[in-house]
Write an enzyme that holds these catalytic residues in place. Structure first.
Site, PDB file in Angstrom:
ATOM      1  N   HIS A   1      35.000  31.897  40.558  1.00 10.39           N
ATOM      2  CA  HIS A   1      35.458  33.118  39.865  1.00 10.39           C
ATOM      3  C   HIS A   1      35.093  34.146  41.089  1.00 10.39           C
ATOM      4  O   HIS A   1      34.566  33.948  41.994  1.00 10.39           O
ATOM      5  CB  HIS A   1      34.584  33.245  38.650  1.00 10.39           C
ATOM      6  CG  HIS A   1      33.121  33.272  39.117  1.00 10.39           C
ATOM      7  ND1 HIS A   1      32.236  34.090  38.056  1.00 10.39           N
ATOM      8  CD2 HIS A   1      32.209  32.908  39.874  1.00 10.39           C
ATOM      9  CE1 HIS A   1      30.717  33.809  38.558  1.00 10.39           C
ATOM     10  NE2 HIS A   1      30.885  33.253  39.559  1.00 10.39           N
TER      11      HIS A   1
ATOM     12  N   HIS B   1      34.390  39.470  31.664  1.00  5.91           N
ATOM     13  CA  HIS B   1      34.198  38.453  32.662  1.00  5.91           C
ATOM     14  C   HIS B   1      35.025  37.066  32.482  1.00  5.91           C
ATOM     15  O   HIS B   1      34.991  36.721  31.513  1.00  5.91           O
ATOM     16  CB  HIS B   1      32.926  38.056  33.299  1.00  5.91           C
ATOM     17  CG  HIS B   1      32.746  37.327  34.820  1.00  5.91           C
ATOM     18  ND1 HIS B   1      33.279  38.000  36.073  1.00  5.91           N
ATOM     19  CD2 HIS B   1      32.489  36.156  34.998  1.00  5.91           C
ATOM     20  CE1 HIS B   1      33.309  37.156  36.850  1.00  5.91           C
ATOM     21  NE2 HIS B   1      32.698  36.169  36.160  1.00  5.91           N
TER      22      HIS B   1
ATOM     23  N   CYS C   1      37.568  39.933  38.908  1.00  6.55           N
ATOM     24  CA  CYS C   1      37.554  38.601  38.440  1.00  6.55           C
ATOM     25  C   CYS C   1      38.958  38.206  37.841  1.00  6.55           C
ATOM     26  O   CYS C   1      39.445  37.213  37.856  1.00  6.55           O
ATOM     27  CB  CYS C   1      36.470  38.375  37.257  1.00  6.55           C
ATOM     28  SG  CYS C   1      36.507  39.549  35.786  1.00  6.55           S
TER      29      CYS C   1
END
Length: 345
Positions: free
Chosen positions: A309, A297, A242
């Site tokens: 993402h 994240h 990510c």
């Protein structure tokens, strides 16, 4: 010994020495004449504080190596020579990678252990890299490479170089840096050169024109990565996690971000997402936690509640709606912690 060990940890914590961006591998050993501080550290002030505090326990010998170490290669710097170079947590091939650097990126060599180099990359991340992945050189060579003194610097957007016989010489990943010679050939850091076979390269001086630092442009770039599989520590369209995805996308837009999501959550300025995320602009960053407040994240806003993402749950780069009812969207919405704006107004 135990008391000194506690002092070492106190100094580490008080100075916020993150092992991802600082080396503070200091320990206490018992020598014939008393206690000895040994190990390596990049923060000299932290070592001096430690020595001063340790003196309260009696005679302490300071043998901590300040990095960059004198035994490091005389050149002191390097350029990544392979398409992608894995940065390891430890100096062994079976260690877990913590990140990757791409061809042509700058490395500062901090120390050496056999064929392994402890390096600091352009984003400040520190880890171990095998010498086979780097061309060692002095800082002047690195500057010449970056400033175009060796030829016109160009950035790959995914290109293949062909040798004189037309065979594949090298696959250049997204963000790789090479120089274009007067002949039109593209030269690699190790001196090899080839012709552009497929894909695209863009002149560094044209990056602000092609990739301006505005939200809509960043979103277009982010969507070019659709189909990228999720890969822990990855930073290219061949595989990205990510934060590596976000860092690489913003890098071509002239925005330098730290490597990991919790670090990126301290960049830019805080943003109020508004009701149902309606106040978010394209290019804003959203941060999430699996539990508690520790950020694990990051996602990029497409505007409003829609995001893009690199998600393990999706297997790679995907678009979600944070107001959606898919199980993954609901779970992610519950983990939302904050939003940041890193693009200029």
């Amino acid at each position: 010994m135990d008391a000194l060990t506690r002092v070492i940890e106190e100094v580490r914590v008080r100075r916020g020495l993150d092992p991802r961006t600082a080396v503070f591998d200091v320990r206490i050993e018992q020598g014939p004449e008393g206690c000895v501080l040994v190990g390596e550290a990049t923060d000299c002030a932290a070592v001096e504080e430690l020595v001063a505090r340790a003196a309260a326990f009696g005679a302490v010998t300071d043998r901590v190596v300040r990095l960059p170490a004198r035994e490091a290669p005389a050149e002191g710097f390097g350029l990544v020579r392979s398409a992608v170079a894995p940065l390891m947590a430890e100096p062994r091939i079976s260690a877990a990678p913590t990140s990757h650097y791409v061809l042509g990126q700058r490395l500062e060599v901090l120390s050496r252990r056999g064929p392994w180099l402890r390096v600091r990359g352009e984003d400040g991340y520190i880890g171990w890299l095998h010498t086979g992945y780097a061309v060692l050189c002095g800082e002047e060579r690195v500057r010449a490479w970056e400033n175009g003194e060796e030829g016109e610097p160009v950035i790959s957007l995914g290109a293949e170089l062909l040798g004189e016989d037309g065979t594949l010489l090298c696959r250049l990943p997204w963000g790789a840096r090479v120089v274009r010679e007067a002949s039109g050939l593209l030269r690699l850091p190790d001196g090899r050169a080839g012709a552009l076979g497929s894909g695209e390269v863009v002149e560094v001086e044209r990056l602000p024109e092609r990739f301006p630092p505005d939200g809509e442009s960043v979103v277009r770039t982010a969507r070019r990565w659709m189909g990228t599989p999720y890969q822990w520590a990855g930073v290219t369209p061949a595989g990205a996690d990510c934060s590596g995805y976000v860092q690489s996308v913003f890098r071509v837009h002239g925005i330098a971000l730290p490597r990991d999501s919790d670090m990126q959550a301290r960049a830019g300025a805080p943003v109020d997402p508004g009701a149902d995320f309606a106040a978010l602009r394209p290019g804003d960053l959203l941060f999430f936690a699996e539990s508690g407040e520790r950020i694990t994240h990051v996602a990029l806003s497409l505007g409003g509640s829609r995001i893009i993402h690199s998600a393990l749950a999706a297997g790679g780069v995907a678009e979600y709606d944070l107001n959606g009812e898919d199980e993954r969207e609901v779970r992610l919405r519950g983990g939302f912690r904050c939003a940041r704006r890193v693009l200029p107004a």
